[in-house]
Write a protein that holds these residues in place. Structure first.
Motif, mmCIF file in Angstrom:
data_model
loop_
_atom_site.group_PDB
_atom_site.id
_atom_site.type_symbol
_atom_site.label_atom_id
_atom_site.label_comp_id
_atom_site.label_asym_id
_atom_site.label_seq_id
_atom_site.Cartn_x
_atom_site.Cartn_y
_atom_site.Cartn_z
ATOM 1 N N ALA A 42 0.834 -1.206 0.000
ATOM 2 C CA ALA A 42 0.000 0.000 0.000
ATOM 3 C C ALA A 42 0.865 1.251 0.000
ATOM 4 O O ALA A 42 0.580 2.217 -0.715
ATOM 5 C CB ALA A 42 -0.930 -0.007 1.216
ATOM 6 N N ASP A 72 -5.941 3.253 3.573
ATOM 7 C CA ASP A 72 -6.833 2.904 4.675
ATOM 8 C C ASP A 72 -6.525 1.473 5.085
ATOM 9 O O ASP A 72 -6.608 0.556 4.259
ATOM 10 C CB ASP A 72 -8.290 3.033 4.240
ATOM 11 N N LEU A 96 -8.216 -5.380 6.204
ATOM 12 C CA LEU A 96 -8.663 -4.650 5.022
ATOM 13 C C LEU A 96 -7.625 -3.576 4.729
ATOM 14 O O LEU A 96 -7.278 -2.788 5.608
ATOM 15 C CB LEU A 96 -10.023 -3.995 5.255
ATOM 16 N N LYS A 99 -6.748 -0.663 1.708
ATOM 17 C CA LYS A 99 -7.233 0.018 0.507
ATOM 18 C C LYS A 99 -6.281 1.162 0.218
ATOM 19 O O LYS A 99 -5.940 1.926 1.123
ATOM 20 C CB LYS A 99 -8.652 0.526 0.751
ATOM 21 N N ASN A 100 -5.826 1.254 -1.015
ATOM 22 C CA ASN A 100 -4.980 2.388 -1.400
ATOM 23 C C ASN A 100 -5.292 2.825 -2.824
ATOM 24 O O ASN A 100 -5.707 2.023 -3.650
ATOM 25 C CB ASN A 100 -3.491 2.051 -1.252
ATOM 26 N N ASN A 101 -5.108 4.134 -3.048
ATOM 27 C CA ASN A 101 -5.229 4.649 -4.410
ATOM 28 C C ASN A 101 -4.111 4.051 -5.247
ATOM 29 O O ASN A 101 -3.015 3.782 -4.746
ATOM 30 C CB ASN A 101 -5.090 6.172 -4.433
ATOM 31 N N ASP A 110 -8.362 -6.967 -5.193
ATOM 32 C CA ASP A 110 -9.203 -6.352 -6.208
ATOM 33 C C ASP A 110 -8.584 -5.040 -6.669
ATOM 34 O O ASP A 110 -8.211 -4.203 -5.851
ATOM 35 C CB ASP A 110 -10.606 -6.104 -5.653
ATOM 36 N N ASP A 111 -8.470 -4.887 -7.972
ATOM 37 C CA ASP A 111 -7.910 -3.690 -8.594
ATOM 38 C C ASP A 111 -8.947 -3.161 -9.579
ATOM 39 O O ASP A 111 -9.194 -3.790 -10.611
ATOM 40 C CB ASP A 111 -6.612 -4.072 -9.309
ATOM 41 N N THR A 125 -8.294 2.067 -7.457
ATOM 42 C CA THR A 125 -8.062 1.681 -6.067
ATOM 43 C C THR A 125 -7.718 0.203 -6.002
ATOM 44 O O THR A 125 -8.272 -0.596 -6.749
ATOM 45 C CB THR A 125 -9.323 1.950 -5.219
ATOM 46 N N HIS A 145 -7.683 -3.031 -3.426
ATOM 47 C CA HIS A 145 -8.304 -3.502 -2.187
ATOM 48 C C HIS A 145 -7.743 -4.870 -1.828
ATOM 49 O O HIS A 145 -7.618 -5.739 -2.698
ATOM 50 C CB HIS A 145 -9.822 -3.668 -2.357
ATOM 51 N N GLN A 190 -8.561 -7.889 1.080
ATOM 52 C CA GLN A 190 -9.336 -8.390 2.215
ATOM 53 C C GLN A 190 -8.778 -9.757 2.563
ATOM 54 O O GLN A 190 -8.793 -10.669 1.736
ATOM 55 C CB GLN A 190 -10.815 -8.491 1.927
#
Length: 153
Positions: A71, A85, A98, A100-102, A138-139, A143, A145, A147
């Motif tokens: 991330a 996040d 979890l 999450k990153n741009n 997930d891309d 973003t 993600h 999990q």
């Protein structure tokens, strides 16, 4: 320097163990994130939270860090909106991570992708937590993600 020293000590001493206290792993993650914050522009949006009671749980050492490292590696560019996040939730019999990153534009020095971190972690998960984990990556182009669910043994 103290945080870096603590992090290095953890890697050297704990990485050889099969299991470590989850709270120690969380402390390592907190130190890593604090260390990264020292180099980040204040405009980078960073959220990190830990929920639940980790004191009675064990986990394989250094299992969560590759997702968090990625991330920071692929989600931060001071010239673009960057947000990370990270949420770690500990329940009675499982853990949920979890991340999450741009997805940001990378300069040439960081574009060489090895791909070993995540693939090695997937191999470790399969070996250490067979039928006791779920990993979703997930891309969506903007973003990334992650999990991860791990059922405690």
């Amino acid at each position: 320097i103290l945080k870096l020293s603590t992090m290095m000590r953890y890697v050297v001493t704990e990485s050889s163990h099969r299991w470590v206290p989850l709270q120690d792993e969380i402390n390592y993650l907190k130190d890593y994130i604090a260390f990264q914050q020292l180099r980040l522009d204040k405009r980078i949006q960073l959220h990190f939270s830990v929920e639940g009671n980790a004191h009675d749980q064990q986990i394989a050492p250094l299992l969560l860090i590759p997702f968090i490292e990625n991330a920071f590696k692929y989600g931060v560019n001071p010239e673009e909106d960057s947000a990370i996040d990270i949420q770690l939730q500990v329940f009675d019999n499982y853990l949920k991570l979890l991340v999450k990153n741009n997805i940001v534009t990378m300069s040439n020095e960081y574009t060489a992708e090895s791909g070993f971190g995540i693939s090695n972690t997937q191999t470790r998960l399969a070996s250490l937590y067979p039928n006791q984990h779920s990993l979703t990556l997930d891309d969506d182009g903007k973003t990334f993600h992650v999990q991860l669910l791990i059922q405690f043994t």
